[in-house]
Design a protein around this motif. Sequence first.
Motif, PDB file in Angstrom:
ATOM      1  N   UNK A  89       1.021  -1.003   0.123  1.00 26.00           N
ATOM      2  CA  UNK A  89      -0.356  -0.016   0.401  1.00 26.00           C
ATOM      3  C   UNK A  89       1.131   1.151  -0.009  1.00 26.00           C
ATOM      4  N   UNK A  90       2.437   1.119   0.784  1.00 25.05           N
ATOM      5  CA  UNK A  90       3.155   2.055   0.344  1.00 25.05           C
ATOM      6  C   UNK A  90       3.670   2.916  -1.180  1.00 25.05           C
ATOM      7  N   UNK A  91       3.858   1.502  -1.153  1.00 27.60           N
ATOM      8  CA  UNK A  91       4.190   1.528  -2.347  1.00 27.60           C
ATOM      9  C   UNK A  91       3.028   2.276  -3.954  1.00 27.60           C
ATOM     10  N   UNK A  92       2.183   1.499  -3.806  1.00 27.33           N
ATOM     11  CA  UNK A  92       0.709   2.165  -4.256  1.00 27.33           C
ATOM     12  C   UNK A  92       0.877   3.329  -4.138  1.00 27.33           C
ATOM     13  N   UNK A  93       1.212   4.110  -2.569  1.00 25.72           N
ATOM     14  CA  UNK A  93       0.463   6.008  -2.434  1.00 25.72           C
ATOM     15  C   UNK A  93       1.836   6.322  -3.350  1.00 25.72           C
ATOM     16  N   UNK A 109      -9.837  -2.923   2.207  1.00 26.61           N
ATOM     17  CA  UNK A 109     -10.153  -2.896   3.623  1.00 26.61           C
ATOM     18  C   UNK A 109     -11.615  -3.906   3.789  1.00 26.61           C
ATOM     19  N   UNK A 110     -12.202  -3.709   2.565  1.00 22.51           N
ATOM     20  CA  UNK A 110     -13.838  -4.706   2.325  1.00 22.51           C
ATOM     21  C   UNK A 110     -13.348  -6.415   1.933  1.00 22.51           C
ATOM     22  N   UNK A 111     -11.923  -6.876   1.650  1.00 19.61           N
ATOM     23  CA  UNK A 111     -11.988  -7.859   1.189  1.00 19.61           C
ATOM     24  C   UNK A 111     -11.164  -8.339   2.242  1.00 19.61           C
ATOM     25  N   UNK A 112     -10.810  -7.887   3.285  1.00 16.25           N
ATOM     26  CA  UNK A 112     -10.629  -8.036   4.793  1.00 16.25           C
ATOM     27  C   UNK A 112     -11.128  -8.041   5.944  1.00 16.25           C
ATOM     28  N   UNK A 113     -12.119  -7.208   5.605  1.00 17.74           N
ATOM     29  CA  UNK A 113     -13.287  -7.284   6.285  1.00 17.74           C
ATOM     30  C   UNK A 113     -14.363  -8.309   6.729  1.00 17.74           C
ATOM     31  N   UNK A 143      -7.217 -19.579   9.197  1.00 19.06           N
ATOM     32  CA  UNK A 143      -8.178 -18.559   8.839  1.00 19.06           C
ATOM     33  C   UNK A 143      -8.183 -17.118   8.480  1.00 19.06           C
ATOM     34  N   UNK A 144      -7.605 -16.465   9.216  1.00 20.47           N
ATOM     35  CA  UNK A 144      -6.869 -15.113   9.491  1.00 20.47           C
ATOM     36  C   UNK A 144      -5.702 -14.942   8.665  1.00 20.47           C
ATOM     37  N   UNK A 145      -4.982 -15.797   8.581  1.00 22.42           N
ATOM     38  CA  UNK A 145      -3.822 -16.323   7.743  1.00 22.42           C
ATOM     39  C   UNK A 145      -3.738 -15.687   6.177  1.00 22.42           C
ATOM     40  N   UNK A 146      -4.988 -16.534   5.911  1.00 20.62           N
ATOM     41  CA  UNK A 146      -5.256 -16.864   4.937  1.00 20.62           C
ATOM     42  C   UNK A 146      -5.945 -15.261   4.078  1.00 20.62           C
ATOM     43  N   UNK A 147      -7.079 -15.128   4.649  1.00 16.29           N
ATOM     44  CA  UNK A 147      -7.257 -13.575   4.687  1.00 16.29           C
ATOM     45  C   UNK A 147      -7.096 -12.896   4.339  1.00 16.29           C
ATOM     46  N   UNK A 148      -5.485 -12.662   5.228  1.00 12.32           N
ATOM     47  CA  UNK A 148      -4.529 -11.280   4.744  1.00 12.32           C
ATOM     48  C   UNK A 148      -3.739 -11.430   3.676  1.00 12.32           C
ATOM     49  N   UNK A 149      -3.123 -13.289   3.467  1.00 10.48           N
ATOM     50  CA  UNK A 149      -3.043 -13.579   1.916  1.00 10.48           C
ATOM     51  C   UNK A 149      -3.759 -13.789   0.902  1.00 10.48           C
TER      52      UNK A 149
END
Length: 172
Positions: A89-93, A109-113, A143-149
């Motif tokens: 995200x820093x790179x994209x900004x 944000x919404x993918x993760x949520x 599950x949370x690792x997969x969500x972040x990945x």
Amino acid sequence: MEWNPAARLAASLALGLTCTTPAAAEEPLDLNAVRACVSTAIDLGNKPTGCVDSAHSACLRVSSETPAVAALCFEEARAQWSDAIGTRMEHLRDAAPERIAALAGIELKYDLLSSLVQCDRMEELALLREIPAEEIRTQKSRCTATASGLAYIRLLWRLPDPNPITPEEKQP
């Protein structure tokens, strides 16, 4: 089971003693391999979502008899995914037009949520089924690792680099 510092230390030691895979190292993920996997999948016209399970292979190989070790591995993986997301995200900004970076932030944000809500749902259902706490923790960590990945992979997939990867995004 509550994770006090002694329990975390014991799990870390067990991880180091039971695994000869990258999970035994400080960083269970190889982000260069993840980026290569995503790039290859895109070039072949495939969805790169399978790259997450490939990236989690070290954690998936941890014996089911040591659920705390597996949970710790997935928690470390999730932390790495989070760091990679922040760097991306820093790179994209810095490199993309402001509108594109804002769009990426909203999508992220919404993918993760939405994924994390499903992790909570699975945890609550497991509690009702009276699954052992260690198993629930491992499932939730995975599950949370997969969500972040998946969120990280979607950032790579949906938004090709406006510029080449910065040195901070490279992994030795």
